[in-house]
Design a protein around this motif. Structure first.
Motif: not given
Ligand code: ADP
Length: 360
Positions: A126-141
């Motif tokens: 299950d990589i949901t959390q990993l994906r959400s971290f990387s999408s949070m980073r993208r959103d932040f930038i």
């Protein structure tokens, strides 16, 4: 004859203990596989599932799959993975599963063919959390670039106009220079808020925990902000109803209150009241800041403590804010082991609250 019988009995007993040892070992492996967190199945060369651990069907949100064929599970990515693994001996794929509550789970599937048995082993992670971290980073930038672009464009446009024509006209030059200064100040504020936020978030902010008497605190605090509230002819009223002392950091609490009161004043009408209430239970003291301003819709309330989030009306009417103040409040309160929230109805004002632990 008796001797032979005794020998047979000995062999039988030895075999029995070996079988029981093997079955114990198999059970142990089974438990380990069940507790692993990853989903595992073994598939024969025709795609029939011969072994599954508990997590496998849980991750895929399916009933038991043992005895079924991998191509019959209705998950196209797994059919594709099986075809690829048959060709390449090993392959992996990322895919999404829609859950019953309409949320999405991201899964990484890796399939390898065993050298010995020729069976295929499929592991799901299950990589949901990993994906959400990387999408949070993208959103932040992307949020950060968006927020920085506005003041930078204003500074650029005003400087160009100044250089091209407005320098000769003193009055005009002052207007453009003021706009440049204002936007440069906005940029400085934003960058320092961001630095503060990252310091607080990564626990680099040193907190000095001490016993705090809120009554004394608010006596000083309300005095210190009276200049600000006077500008809009706003009354700040303190209505305590708590017992005990708070365990917290004085500067952090002051910063939290500055942000909340600053907002309450900004989004309230001239001449209105802002009330600060308190209450306590056995373990916590709760502070509430109530204004009778524009209020916040339920939809906005879900995001209001996120970095850069500003309501549409705030974006339209106020070009000062950056949407970082409440994110700082949330992180500070959490670092002080407390909780933070909002009760608000659109058009009838907002109550922002935070609760901090009492001294025992
Ligand atoms: P900002 O710098 O924009 O004020 P904040 O993080 O402090 O950033 O607030 C985020 C958003 O929350 C604001 O832009 C505004 O839309 C909304 N908000 C905050 N406090 C209030 C309030 N007391 N009343 C109405 N809206 C508020």
């Amino acid at each position: 004859m008796i001797k032979e019988f005794i020998n047979i009995h000995k062999i039988f007993t030895r075999l029995k203990s070996k079988v029981s040892f093997t079955s114990k070992q198999r059970d142990q492996y089974g438990y380990v596989l069940d507790d692993l967190g990853d989903g595992i199945v073994v598939i024969d060369e025709d795609g029939n599932i011969t072994f599954e651990n508990e997590q496998f069907s849980q991750i895929l949100n399916l009933e038991k799959v043992s005895g079924r064929n991998i191509t019959e599970l209705g998950i196209h990515s797994l059919d594709y993975l099986f075809r690829r693994a048959k060709k390449e001996k090993s392959d992996d794929i990322e895919f999404e599963i829609e859950l019953s509550d309409k949320t999405t789970r991201w899964v990484l599937g890796t399939m390898n063919q065993s050298k010995n048995t020729k069976e295929y082993i499929l592991v799901l992670h299950d990589i949901t959390q990993l994906r959400s971290f990387s999408s949070m980073r993208r959103d932040f930038i992307s949020n950060l670039s968006h927020e920085l672009r506005t003041p930078v464009s204003v500074i650029r446009a005003n400087s160009e106009t100044l250089i091209d024509s407005a320098l000769d006209d003193k009055k005009q030059a002052k207007v453009f220079a003021k706009a440049i200064l204002h936007n440069a100040e906005r940029l400085t504020d934003m960058v320092s808020s961001l630095l503060d936020l990252s310091r607080i978030e990564y626990g680099e902010l040193k907190l000095n925990f001490q016993e705090i008497d809120l009554n004394k605190f608010f006596e000083n605090f309300i005095g210190s902000i009276s200049n600000l509230s006077k500008k809009k002819n706003i009354n700040i009223l303190y209505k305590p109803n708590h017992e005990g002392l708070i365990k917290g950091d004085l500067q952090a609490i002051e910063r939290i209150m500055n942000n909340l009161i600053d907002n309450a004043i900004k989004y309230s009408d001239e001449g209105s009241d802002i009330e600060i209430f308190t209450e306590n239970d056995e373990k916590y003291i709760k502070v509430m800041v109530a204004d009778s301003g524009s209020g916040i819709s339920e939809e906005d309330q879900d995001h209001i403590f996120s970095r850069f989030y500003r309501t549409a009306s705030a974006r339209a009417t106020d070009n000062q804010g950056s949407g970082l103040g409440l994110a700082i409040v949330k992180h500070l309160v959490n670092n002080l082991n407390g909780d933070v929230g909002i009760d608000s109805k659109e058009k009838t004002g907002s109550i922002f609250w935070f609760s901090l632990p009492k001294t025992q």
